[in-house]
Design an enzyme around this catalytic site. Sequence first.
Site, short mmCIF file in Angstrom:
data_model
loop_
_atom_site.label_atom_id
_atom_site.label_comp_id
_atom_site.label_asym_id
_atom_site.label_seq_id
_atom_site.Cartn_x
_atom_site.Cartn_y
_atom_site.Cartn_z
N LYS A 35 40.30 -11.87 -54.35
CA LYS A 35 40.75 -13.21 -54.75
C LYS A 35 42.19 -13.45 -54.33
O LYS A 35 42.55 -14.56 -53.95
CB LYS A 35 40.65 -13.35 -56.27
CG LYS A 35 39.34 -13.95 -56.74
CD LYS A 35 39.42 -14.27 -58.23
CE LYS A 35 38.49 -13.38 -59.02
NZ LYS A 35 38.60 -13.55 -60.47
N GLU B 67 37.05 -13.69 -64.84
CA GLU B 67 38.33 -14.20 -65.29
C GLU B 67 38.52 -15.57 -64.64
O GLU B 67 38.35 -15.70 -63.42
CB GLU B 67 39.44 -13.23 -64.84
CG GLU B 67 40.77 -13.57 -65.45
CD GLU B 67 41.88 -12.63 -65.02
OE1 GLU B 67 41.61 -11.55 -64.47
OE2 GLU B 67 43.05 -13.00 -65.25
N ARG C 108 29.99 -2.69 -55.94
CA ARG C 108 30.36 -4.05 -55.54
C ARG C 108 29.63 -4.42 -54.25
O ARG C 108 29.27 -3.56 -53.45
CB ARG C 108 31.86 -4.13 -55.25
CG ARG C 108 32.75 -3.93 -56.42
CD ARG C 108 34.20 -3.89 -55.96
NE ARG C 108 34.73 -5.22 -55.72
CZ ARG C 108 35.29 -5.97 -56.67
NH1 ARG C 108 35.40 -5.53 -57.90
NH2 ARG C 108 35.75 -7.17 -56.38
P1 ATP Z 1 39.93 -9.98 -59.17
O1 ATP Z 1 40.21 -8.58 -59.62
O2 ATP Z 1 40.14 -10.26 -57.72
O3 ATP Z 1 40.44 -11.03 -60.09
P2 ATP Z 1 37.34 -9.37 -60.14
O4 ATP Z 1 36.54 -8.57 -59.20
O5 ATP Z 1 37.92 -8.71 -61.33
O6 ATP Z 1 38.36 -10.14 -59.27
P3 ATP Z 1 36.19 -11.20 -61.96
O7 ATP Z 1 36.16 -12.65 -61.74
O8 ATP Z 1 37.03 -10.70 -63.06
O9 ATP Z 1 36.55 -10.63 -60.57
O10 ATP Z 1 34.75 -10.57 -62.03
C1 ATP Z 1 33.68 -11.07 -62.76
C2 ATP Z 1 32.52 -10.15 -62.63
O11 ATP Z 1 32.06 -10.13 -61.28
C3 ATP Z 1 32.89 -8.72 -62.99
O12 ATP Z 1 31.86 -8.17 -63.78
C4 ATP Z 1 32.97 -8.03 -61.67
O13 ATP Z 1 32.61 -6.69 -61.82
C5 ATP Z 1 31.97 -8.82 -60.81
N1 ATP Z 1 32.35 -8.77 -59.40
C6 ATP Z 1 33.52 -9.15 -58.86
N2 ATP Z 1 33.53 -8.92 -57.53
C7 ATP Z 1 32.33 -8.39 -57.22
C8 ATP Z 1 31.72 -7.92 -56.00
N3 ATP Z 1 32.37 -7.94 -54.83
N4 ATP Z 1 30.47 -7.45 -56.05
C9 ATP Z 1 29.80 -7.41 -57.22
N5 ATP Z 1 30.31 -7.83 -58.38
C10 ATP Z 1 31.56 -8.31 -58.40
MG MG Z 2 39.30 -9.09 -62.75
#
Ligand code: ATP
Ligand code: MG
Length: 560
Positions: A271, A35, A261
């Site tokens: 974030k 996102e 993760r």
């Molecule tokens: P937030 O919920 O804080 O906005 P998010 O984890 O949803 O963050 P996105 O930017 O939407 O982050 O994630 C993009 C991709 O990265 C998604 O497929 C997510 O599953 C993956 N991702 C995010 N954080 C991690 C992590 N700590 N380890 C592995 N993959 C991750």
């Molecule tokens: Mg997200």
Amino acid sequence: MTEPVAANDFIRDIIRRDNEQGTYGGRVQTRFPPEPNGYLHIGHAKAITVDFGTAEEFGGICNLRLDDTNPDTEETEFVDSILADITWLGFHPARLLHASDYFEQLYQWAEYLVGQGLAYVDDQDTETISAQRGGFGRPGVDSPFRDRGAEENLDLLRRMKAGEFAEGSRVLRAKIDMNHENMALRDPVMYRIRHSHHFRTGGDWCIYPTYDWAHGQSDAIEGVTHSICTLEFDTHRPLYDWYLSHLPLPGDQPKQIEFARLEFTHTITSKRRLAKLVADGTVDGWDDPRMPTLRGLRRRGYPAKAIRAFCAEIGTTRTNSRQNIEALESFVRRELNATAQRRMAVLHPLRLVLDNWPTDASGEPVVEHFDVANNPENAEDGTRQVAFSGELWIEADDFAEVPPPKFFRLSVGREVRLRGAYLVTATSVDKDADGTVVAVHATYDPATRGGDAPDGRKVKSTMHWVSAPHAVDITAALYERLFTAAVPGDATGEALDDLNPNSREIVPAKAEAALAGAAPGEVVQFERLGYFAHDPDQALLFHRTVGLRDEWAAIQRRQG
Ligand code: ATP
Ligand code: MG
């Protein structure tokens, strides 16, 4: 360091099985779907290496898809930084796509589901809807609008889209099962009303799809075969499949696969909390070298290759765990050991005066030059000339007026080696009015040029030095963990409670002249002190990337 090939894992097994069975005609396509509401962090690096790396390995492609379904938090700035960070990590999206590219198709499909009696407009507010959802072992309550006819639903949906209704006054929901054991299937929301400006579609839309309604359909439209995400989406998979199986898809139905993760000790990947550190001024910005963002790690001097190697090494599993930050640092150190030029710098300078240093015919102190290897690990890096004179800077803690037990470095009456130059013996000290040692006097042995005594006598210590008249002034930023607790928030539930108030120390330092020529962003080894990254913007500011001691090896030894 050769590029590691990731170990086999359950994701590769699934793809291999699909290929054997011809599920997708042998095609492999993935996507990385952030996102655009913030900067990428070290956790994302894992997802990126899995999404891009897996596709690459099977001869497929991976797109970057910005999941821009939430107009209130998303910006072009983040899209640009996300793409730049992925590129820096060493991956190249086949295409740059946006979920908003599919808003029209998603809407058409929503009308289709309404027509099938599989979606309805609910006039209740979100609080009421979530209260009716029930819980584990508690059945949900049907909305009084659940059994609206298709025609009325279609009319209301079109009017929602046309902007006739206020935010929060209505939503479109899928009609699935209010008693399903999986909450995700209890008539999930597909569209909500937002009268917001979207950074790409502007004012074209005032209804926006939810993540669940957008994600699988976007995958299908793009031709994604394997939609890899993190474990928290596990319970959403039945919904992902439900939508896809009820729509007239143009091609194959993609499948969602979840993995654990990546989290580390002593840092966070939320974030929201990272944004707070930036907003509060706790750190200097998203690219502060203490931040676990890819920008921060890059400024800190972490090589992309080391991050990739680490991600490959830990593998991909379905078990959540926290990695030791020291393990990642060990990969960083290993890579830098092979690539970083060696330099000498003194962080806490103490003056060393060689009283028997000669002067030339005009009475000026002689200047000598030593040829020093740039990187003993890599002969191709050649050598450089380092100036030496009778006035030097040494590290203050390399001298002790009263040497404690096991202190083998310089003290009065003791001989040590100045790396690559001469053996010197301290003779006396100068002190200021407070009694603090401000200079050490010593004599050098001219017969030991290059650092070895012809009579073979040994010294117990070799120290780095900088010639005072040739030194350049630099600034060194020394970092400690951003969070003192291994698991930030473990004790109180709030990670920010464990912030280290002393995570950065800025010291004015003295360095050999060659550092004036360090390229922006270049990482060098300060001998005996660690690896330091030259700031990309501020000349002569050096960030300590990691120290030289392999703490990970020590941790592993302790763990047996
Ligand atoms: P937030 O919920 O804080 O906005 P998010 O984890 O949803 O963050 P996105 O930017 O939407 O982050 O994630 C993009 C991709 O990265 C998604 O497929 C997510 O599953 C993956 N991702 C995010 N954080 C991690 C992590 N700590 N380890 C592995 N993959 C991750
Ligand atoms: Mg997200």
